[in-house]
Scaffold this motif. Structure first.
Motif, PDB file in Angstrom:
ATOM      1  N   GLU A  43      66.120  53.501  40.770  1.00  0.00           N
ATOM      2  CA  GLU A  43      64.850  52.906  41.175  1.00  0.00           C
ATOM      3  C   GLU A  43      64.456  51.763  40.245  1.00  0.00           C
ATOM      4  O   GLU A  43      63.930  50.734  40.687  1.00  0.00           O
ATOM      5  CB  GLU A  43      63.751  53.978  41.188  1.00  0.00           C
ATOM      6  CG  GLU A  43      63.895  55.022  42.286  1.00  0.00           C
ATOM      7  CD  GLU A  43      63.250  54.575  43.580  1.00  0.00           C
ATOM      8  OE1 GLU A  43      63.213  53.362  43.843  1.00  0.00           O
ATOM      9  OE2 GLU A  43      62.793  55.438  44.336  1.00  0.00           O
ATOM     10  N   TRP A  81      69.604  64.603  39.399  1.00  0.00           N
ATOM     11  CA  TRP A  81      69.119  63.582  40.318  1.00  0.00           C
ATOM     12  C   TRP A  81      67.873  62.871  39.812  1.00  0.00           C
ATOM     13  O   TRP A  81      67.676  61.669  40.046  1.00  0.00           O
ATOM     14  CB  TRP A  81      68.883  64.178  41.697  1.00  0.00           C
ATOM     15  CG  TRP A  81      68.522  63.153  42.737  1.00  0.00           C
ATOM     16  CD1 TRP A  81      67.374  63.065  43.455  1.00  0.00           C
ATOM     17  CD2 TRP A  81      69.330  62.047  43.178  1.00  0.00           C
ATOM     18  NE1 TRP A  81      67.416  61.992  44.320  1.00  0.00           N
ATOM     19  CE2 TRP A  81      68.609  61.341  44.165  1.00  0.00           C
ATOM     20  CE3 TRP A  81      70.605  61.584  42.821  1.00  0.00           C
ATOM     21  CZ2 TRP A  81      69.102  60.214  44.796  1.00  0.00           C
ATOM     22  CZ3 TRP A  81      71.105  60.456  43.454  1.00  0.00           C
ATOM     23  CH2 TRP A  81      70.349  59.783  44.419  1.00  0.00           C
ATOM     24  N   CYS A 121      68.014  59.012  39.691  1.00  0.00           N
ATOM     25  CA  CYS A 121      67.135  58.281  40.588  1.00  0.00           C
ATOM     26  C   CYS A 121      66.237  57.320  39.812  1.00  0.00           C
ATOM     27  O   CYS A 121      65.939  56.215  40.287  1.00  0.00           O
ATOM     28  CB  CYS A 121      66.290  59.265  41.400  1.00  0.00           C
ATOM     29  SG  CYS A 121      65.647  58.581  42.932  1.00  0.00           S
ATOM     30  N   GLU A 142      76.244  58.870  46.501  1.00  0.00           N
ATOM     31  CA  GLU A 142      76.473  59.235  45.099  1.00  0.00           C
ATOM     32  C   GLU A 142      77.251  60.551  44.991  1.00  0.00           C
ATOM     33  O   GLU A 142      78.090  60.715  44.102  1.00  0.00           O
ATOM     34  CB  GLU A 142      75.148  59.333  44.351  1.00  0.00           C
ATOM     35  CG  GLU A 142      74.448  58.003  44.173  1.00  0.00           C
ATOM     36  CD  GLU A 142      75.313  56.986  43.435  1.00  0.00           C
ATOM     37  OE1 GLU A 142      75.608  57.209  42.248  1.00  0.00           O
ATOM     38  OE2 GLU A 142      75.704  55.977  44.056  1.00  0.00           O
ATOM     39  N   PRO A 149      71.700  59.455  48.257  1.00  0.00           N
ATOM     40  CA  PRO A 149      72.179  60.676  47.583  1.00  0.00           C
ATOM     41  C   PRO A 149      73.534  61.137  48.106  1.00  0.00           C
ATOM     42  O   PRO A 149      74.345  61.665  47.348  1.00  0.00           O
ATOM     43  CB  PRO A 149      71.072  61.701  47.870  1.00  0.00           C
ATOM     44  CG  PRO A 149      70.295  61.149  49.017  1.00  0.00           C
ATOM     45  CD  PRO A 149      70.404  59.664  48.931  1.00  0.00           C
ATOM     46  N   LEU A 163      64.931  55.563  50.417  1.00  0.00           N
ATOM     47  CA  LEU A 163      65.422  56.757  49.733  1.00  0.00           C
ATOM     48  C   LEU A 163      65.471  57.914  50.720  1.00  0.00           C
ATOM     49  O   LEU A 163      64.560  58.741  50.789  1.00  0.00           O
ATOM     50  CB  LEU A 163      64.529  57.109  48.533  1.00  0.00           C
ATOM     51  CG  LEU A 163      64.939  58.330  47.698  1.00  0.00           C
ATOM     52  CD1 LEU A 163      66.368  58.196  47.203  1.00  0.00           C
ATOM     53  CD2 LEU A 163      63.991  58.514  46.522  1.00  0.00           C
ATOM     54  N   VAL A 222      68.767  53.733  48.201  1.00  0.00           N
ATOM     55  CA  VAL A 222      69.476  54.685  47.338  1.00  0.00           C
ATOM     56  C   VAL A 222      70.035  55.782  48.237  1.00  0.00           C
ATOM     57  O   VAL A 222      69.313  56.313  49.091  1.00  0.00           O
ATOM     58  CB  VAL A 222      68.532  55.287  46.285  1.00  0.00           C
ATOM     59  CG1 VAL A 222      69.213  56.436  45.541  1.00  0.00           C
ATOM     60  CG2 VAL A 222      68.082  54.213  45.306  1.00  0.00           C
ATOM     61  N   THR A 270      59.354  59.926  37.453  1.00  0.00           N
ATOM     62  CA  THR A 270      60.455  60.588  38.160  1.00  0.00           C
ATOM     63  C   THR A 270      61.431  61.218  37.181  1.00  0.00           C
ATOM     64  O   THR A 270      61.850  62.363  37.342  1.00  0.00           O
ATOM     65  CB  THR A 270      61.205  59.575  39.044  1.00  0.00           C
ATOM     66  OG1 THR A 270      60.292  59.034  40.002  1.00  0.00           O
ATOM     67  CG2 THR A 270      62.361  60.240  39.773  1.00  0.00           C
ATOM     68  N   ARG A 271      61.787  60.479  36.149  1.00  0.00           N
ATOM     69  CA  ARG A 271      62.780  60.976  35.199  1.00  0.00           C
ATOM     70  C   ARG A 271      62.261  62.186  34.430  1.00  0.00           C
ATOM     71  O   ARG A 271      63.005  63.121  34.148  1.00  0.00           O
ATOM     72  CB  ARG A 271      63.177  59.870  34.222  1.00  0.00           C
ATOM     73  CG  ARG A 271      64.280  60.276  33.270  1.00  0.00           C
ATOM     74  CD  ARG A 271      64.786  59.113  32.436  1.00  0.00           C
ATOM     75  NE  ARG A 271      65.411  58.084  33.257  1.00  0.00           N
ATOM     76  CZ  ARG A 271      66.162  57.111  32.754  1.00  0.00           C
ATOM     77  NH1 ARG A 271      66.381  57.024  31.458  1.00  0.00           N
ATOM     78  NH2 ARG A 271      66.690  56.210  33.554  1.00  0.00           N
TER      79      ARG A 271
END
Length: 330
Positions: free
Chosen positions: A148, A140, A144, A24, A21, A81, A19, A273-274
């Motif tokens: 993920e 993010w 993410c 993105e 950042p 990541l 991933v 995470t969210r």
């Protein structure tokens, strides 16, 4: 233009996920500096575009990002990541010849007429850092979690079916044919560009802001890379269903957030995470929601995916998420 990515036996074994950042952030800026991108991103664009207006390096960003994108803005991640700071360090360290070649190609000037990297890259890196902090960082956690979760599902496919099964489901424009990966272009379908992995392998990067298209690094310095649209992006910017507002006083804020997130199957780690809470707290809330018949958990190998039950989707008035075939844990 179609892109052919050629593999050796060694490079097939080096297919991995990451991933980015930085990637993105650059792709998000391209949307904001252009026509707004796909309609799926419009809710985010409406909020983000005013934040970009005050960026002092806007002319530089527009020159390098609004059209064709230089490869030095997409260094291949060395970790699954990486941090934004680590990726910006790679941008600052771009080799002079490579910088001049890419800069000249984007601006339509001879490479020898490109400026010195030292006069551009530090300013560009700082501008990208500021843009990430103001435009991407607030979202993010949600982004993410989607990325993920996508990697988790693709990794299972790779383990169980190998690269052929992985590429078969990655995107309609991607085809695998006996050691050669072809990404089909639509604008100039009869033109072909060849990328040799050189034994470095391939990095697959799920993307929010490249959705719904595929992006290929045509001039990789090390490993080849492909950006593909992550599943679940279509729901990323949607507001929670109206029914969730009424459920919050009954279920509690966190459990209501879990139901809102499970419009797509997610792992415990992705939910944590969210929601910015610990995995153990997520597990406790999931246990309560399973007990109420609102969430089910399905296992595939060592991975557990949580999703809404029919009772929950009926209660929320939302379509049920597509679930993978596996054993259900009650």
């Amino acid at each position: 233009m179609a892109v052919e990515i050629r593999f050796t036996a060694a490079s097939v074994a080096k297919v991995r996920f990451a991933v980015s950042p930085l990637g993105e952030t650059v792709l998000a800026l391209r949307i904001l500096l252009g026509t707004g991108g796909h309609t799926v991103h419009r809710p985010w664009v409406r909020q983000a575009r005013p934040l970009l207006a005050g960026e002092r390096e806007l002319p530089l960003l527009r020159a390098l990002i609004a059209g064709s994108l230089p490869s030095f803005l997409f260094p291949t991640p060395t970790q699954r990541l990486p941090s934004m700071a680590a990726e910006l360090d790679l941008v600052r360290a771009t080799q002079e010849d490579f910088f001049r070649q890419e800069y000249g190609a984007v601006l339509g000037i001879p490479a020898e007429d490109a400026p010195e990297p030292a006069t551009v890259l530090p300013r560009l890196a700082e501008a990208l850092r500021r843009c990430h902090e103001s435009l991407i960082a607030p979202q993010w956690g949600r982004m993410c979690a989607v990325l993920e979760a996508d990697i988790g599902r693709r990794a299972l496919t790779l383990v169980e079916g190998g690269v052929q099964a992985l590429f078969a489901e990655l995107h309609r424009d991607i085809a695998w044919d006996d050691g050669q990966l072809v990404v089909h272009g639509r604008r100039t379908p009869h033109s072909v560009h060849t990328v040799d992995t050189g034994g470095h392998g391939l990095v697959l990067q799920p993307s929010v802001f490249n959705w719904p298209d595929v992006g290929v690094d045509k001039a990789p310095v090390t490993a080849a890379s492909i950006r593909y649209p992550a599943t679940g992006v279509g729901l990323l910017w949607e507001s929670p269903p109206p029914a969730l507002t009424g459920l919050a006083p009954v279920l509690g804020h966190t459990r209501t957030q879990i139901l809102a997130a499970l419009t797509e199957p997610l792992t415990t780690a992705a939910l944590a995470t969210r929601l910015s809470i610990t995995p153990s707290a997520v597990s406790q809330h999931l246990g309560a929601l399973r007990g109420a018949g609102l969430v089910s958990t399905q296992r595939k190998g060592r991975t557990a995916l949580h999703l809404l039950t029919d009772r929950a989707t009926h209660l929320l008035g939302t379509p049920p998420p597509r679930s993978p075939s596996s054993d259900t844990v009650t």
